[in-house]
Design a protein around this motif. Structure first.
Motif, PDB file in Angstrom:
ATOM      1  N   GLU A   1       6.964   2.034  -8.496  1.00  0.00           N
ATOM      2  CA  GLU A   1       7.223   1.934  -7.195  1.00  0.00           C
ATOM      3  C   GLU A   1       7.069   3.361  -6.541  1.00  0.00           C
ATOM      4  OE1 GLU A   1       7.458  -0.710  -5.625  1.00  0.00           O
ATOM      5  OE2 GLU A   1       7.124  -1.875  -7.246  1.00  0.00           O
TER       6      GLU A   1
ATOM      7  N   THR B   1       9.822   9.097  -3.106  1.00  0.00           N
ATOM      8  CA  THR B   1      10.445   7.843  -3.115  1.00  0.00           C
ATOM      9  C   THR B   1      10.106   7.057  -4.266  1.00  0.00           C
ATOM     10  OG1 THR B   1       9.025   6.652  -1.623  1.00  0.00           O
ATOM     11  CG2 THR B   1      10.757   7.963  -0.490  1.00  0.00           C
TER      12      THR B   1
ATOM     13  N   GLU C   1       1.000  -1.280  -0.046  1.00  0.00           N
ATOM     14  CA  GLU C   1       0.089  -0.082  -0.136  1.00  0.00           C
ATOM     15  C   GLU C   1       0.913   1.292  -0.107  1.00  0.00           C
ATOM     16  OE1 GLU C   1      -2.771   1.661  -0.724  1.00  0.00           O
ATOM     17  OE2 GLU C   1      -3.539   0.090   0.020  1.00  0.00           O
ATOM     18  N   LYS C   2       0.570   2.123  -0.891  1.00  0.00           N
ATOM     19  CA  LYS C   2       1.371   3.567  -0.726  1.00  0.00           C
ATOM     20  C   LYS C   2       0.816   4.298   0.118  1.00  0.00           C
ATOM     21  CE  LYS C   2       3.552   1.821  -4.569  1.00  0.00           C
ATOM     22  NZ  LYS C   2       3.286   2.640  -6.021  1.00  0.00           N
ATOM     23  N   GLN C   3       1.731   5.200   0.824  1.00  0.00           N
ATOM     24  CA  GLN C   3       1.690   6.218   1.754  1.00  0.00           C
ATOM     25  C   GLN C   3       0.822   7.410   1.197  1.00  0.00           C
ATOM     26  OE1 GLN C   3       4.587   6.718   4.747  1.00  0.00           O
ATOM     27  NE2 GLN C   3       5.890   5.019   3.657  1.00  0.00           N
ATOM     28  N   ALA C   4       1.076   7.565  -0.093  1.00  0.00           N
ATOM     29  CA  ALA C   4       0.685   9.032  -0.802  1.00  0.00           C
ATOM     30  C   ALA C   4      -0.991   9.022  -0.664  1.00  0.00           C
ATOM     31  CB  ALA C   4       0.754   8.922  -2.410  1.00  0.00           C
ATOM     32  N   LYS C   5      -1.835   8.009  -0.391  1.00  0.00           N
ATOM     33  CA  LYS C   5      -3.111   8.049  -0.263  1.00  0.00           C
ATOM     34  C   LYS C   5      -3.447   8.724   0.959  1.00  0.00           C
ATOM     35  CE  LYS C   5      -4.322   3.887   2.276  1.00  0.00           C
ATOM     36  NZ  LYS C   5      -5.186   2.970   2.330  1.00  0.00           N
TER      37      LYS C   5
ATOM     38  N   GLY D   1      -4.641   5.797  -9.239  1.00  0.00           N
ATOM     39  CA  GLY D   1      -3.453   6.318  -8.440  1.00  0.00           C
ATOM     40  C   GLY D   1      -3.831   7.605  -7.865  1.00  0.00           C
TER      41      GLY D   1
ATOM     42  N   ASP E   1       6.385   6.957  -4.766  1.00  0.00           N
ATOM     43  CA  ASP E   1       5.481   7.134  -3.612  1.00  0.00           C
ATOM     44  C   ASP E   1       5.787   8.539  -3.066  1.00  0.00           C
ATOM     45  OD1 ASP E   1       3.501   6.898  -1.601  1.00  0.00           O
ATOM     46  OD2 ASP E   1       4.413   5.230  -0.457  1.00  0.00           O
TER      47      ASP E   1
ATOM     48  N   VAL F   1       1.304   9.122  -8.188  1.00  0.00           N
ATOM     49  CA  VAL F   1       1.770   7.693  -7.453  1.00  0.00           C
ATOM     50  C   VAL F   1       0.861   6.646  -7.812  1.00  0.00           C
ATOM     51  CG1 VAL F   1       1.827   6.658  -5.376  1.00  0.00           C
ATOM     52  CG2 VAL F   1       2.515   9.057  -5.415  1.00  0.00           C
TER      53      VAL F   1
ATOM     54  N   ARG G   1      -1.187   3.038  -8.278  1.00  0.00           N
ATOM     55  CA  ARG G   1      -1.686   2.074  -7.094  1.00  0.00           C
ATOM     56  C   ARG G   1      -1.780   0.716  -7.462  1.00  0.00           C
ATOM     57  NH1 ARG G   1      -6.250   4.257  -3.530  1.00  0.00           N
ATOM     58  NH2 ARG G   1      -5.426   2.510  -2.028  1.00  0.00           N
TER      59      ARG G   1
ATOM     60  N   VAL H   1       5.984  10.435   0.573  1.00  0.00           N
ATOM     61  CA  VAL H   1       5.967  10.077   2.083  1.00  0.00           C
ATOM     62  C   VAL H   1       6.099  11.229   2.913  1.00  0.00           C
ATOM     63  CG1 VAL H   1       7.274   8.932   4.002  1.00  0.00           C
ATOM     64  CG2 VAL H   1       7.616   7.936   1.682  1.00  0.00           C
TER      65      VAL H   1
END
Length: 217
Positions: A93, A88, A73-77, A139, A95, A131, A133, A97
């Motif tokens: 890949e 990052t 799971e991406k932190q951007a959400k 995304g 993202d 980003v 997903r 943060v």
């Protein structure tokens, strides 16, 4: 002849009579035990256990494969306007943060967030960043601004994508002053300023307007 107390014999020369046959109860036998249910042999139980483990193991393997295909799971959400971020990864890949805005390694501030449904853009002066997903759907679309913090250094700030943070020893521009309002006509920056960026908030209270002054290091 003495009297016979028992039952009289049939008289002689009397016609033959049929004596009733005594009815004996039919042979019932001993009560029979209900037949025992035949259980599974140890060999069959072992085979079934192995088959169950294979099925369960296969299910777990399938889940792990699906998880790997989807990716972490991406932190951007979870980002909101006003958050400062570090970018990052790259490609699938990639993202963004969340990082404290006073961190020396937080070069960007989020001005807008949304879903990446294909065609979208940011207003002039903001940087576009997507980003992906993977299999989880659309995304995350981000419009980023340079984190208005004195001392951060960059090279090209006129790009459409976020300019990478640079070491000030080799960078072309360094933030020298920051003013908490947008300026269009008159710049509040000191004489000798090389570049100026002015940001206007989109009406949110989390991302604030700012004027950023750059000098050559």
């Amino acid at each position: 002849m003495s009297e016979n107390p028992g039952a009289p014999f049939p008289p002689q020369n009397a016609p033959h009579q049929q004596w009733p046959h005594q009815q004996w109860p039919q042979h019932q036998g001993w009560p029979q035990q209900p037949p025992k249910k035949k259980g599974l042999s140890t060999k069959v139980k072992v085979l079934l256990l192995v088959a169950a483990l294979v099925v369960v193991g296969g299910g777990i393997g399938f889940i792990l494969v699906m998880k790997a295909a989807v990716g972490p799971e991406k932190q951007a959400k979870a980002l909101t306007e006003g958050d400062c971020v570090v970018l990052t990864g790259s490609g699938k890949e990639a993202d963004a943060v969340k990082t404290p805005c006073d961190s020396p390694q937080a070069p960007y501030a989020v001005s807008l967030t949304g879903l990446d449904k294909g065609e979208w853009d940011c207003k002039d002066g903001f940087y576009k960043y997507a980003v992906p997903r993977g299999a989880r759907g659309d995304g995350v679309a981000l419009c980023l601004a340079i984190n208005a913090k004195v001392g951060l250094c960059f090279d090209d700030i006129e790009t459409k994508t976020p300019p990478p943070l640079k070491d000030c020893g080799s960078a072309r521009l360094k933030i020298s002053e920051v003013f908490p309002q947008m300026s269009v006509v008159t710049s509040p920056c000191a004489e000798g300023t090389a570049e100026v960026i002015s940001y206007a908030s989109y009406g949110t209270t989390k991302f604030k307007s700012a004027t950023i002054c750059f000098v050559k290091p």
